[in-house]
Design a protein around this motif. Structure first.
Motif, short mmCIF file in Angstrom:
data_model
loop_
_atom_site.label_atom_id
_atom_site.label_comp_id
_atom_site.label_asym_id
_atom_site.label_seq_id
_atom_site.Cartn_x
_atom_site.Cartn_y
_atom_site.Cartn_z
N TYR A 1 0.90 -1.24 -0.02
CA TYR A 1 -0.04 -0.01 -0.06
C TYR A 1 0.97 1.16 -0.06
N ASN B 1 -2.52 8.68 0.82
CA ASN B 1 -3.34 7.66 1.67
C ASN B 1 -3.00 8.30 3.27
N GLY C 1 -6.03 3.63 4.56
CA GLY C 1 -7.14 3.92 3.56
C GLY C 1 -6.99 4.95 2.58
N ASP D 1 -14.91 4.37 9.29
CA ASP D 1 -15.67 4.03 8.19
C ASP D 1 -14.79 4.12 6.87
N TYR E 1 -11.71 3.61 6.31
CA TYR E 1 -10.45 2.56 6.17
C TYR E 1 -10.75 1.37 5.56
N ARG E 2 -9.91 0.86 4.56
CA ARG E 2 -10.27 -0.18 3.84
C ARG E 2 -9.46 -1.64 4.28
N TYR E 3 -8.30 -1.50 4.99
CA TYR E 3 -7.52 -2.47 5.42
C TYR E 3 -7.16 -2.41 6.84
#
Length: 124
Positions: A27, A32, A99, A109, A111-113
């Motif tokens: 990432y 980010n 994220g 909310d 954040y993806r990982y």
């Protein structure tokens, strides 16, 4: 594949210090956000601190401002959470998350990982 691995948790007496590490792989830090969250038993996960775009901006929850510092080391792809003057109420599982840019980096909310967490226990 994006991976986040936390370490550095442990048991400490009130007033002590700990440094948590979060190694981020797969990432990019550019544009980010990496955040630190914590969750105590029976409570919701709450944002503690976050850093945007490799240190261009940092954010802190009111409960930890002045005691915790978030920093970033590009060479090792690691985000740190330096915690000082720890209190029993800081006891929780601490997670790091990654994220995109978001308006509210201390909310879960955006954040993806997520990592699996590292436990922090502060005793009186």
């Amino acid at each position: 594949q994006v991976q986040l691995v936390e370490s550095g948790g442990g048991s400490v007496q009130a007033g002590g210090s700990l440094r948590l590490s979060c190694i981020v792989s797969g990432y990019s830090y550019a544009r980010n956000t990496v955040g630190w969250f914590r969750q105590a038993p029976g409570q919701e996960r709450e944002g503690v601190a976050a850093v945007y775009s490799g240190g261009m901006a940092s954010y802190y929850a009111a409960a930890v401002k002045g005691r915790f510092t978030v920093s970033h080391d590009t060479a090792s792809n690691t985000v740190y959470l330096n915690m000082m003057s720890l209190k029993p109420e800081d006891t929780a599982m601490y997670y790091c998350a990654a994220g995109p840019y978001m308006n509210s980096p201390l909310k879960v909310d955006g954040y993806r990982y997520w990592g699996r967490g590292t436990q922090v226990a502060v005793s009186t």
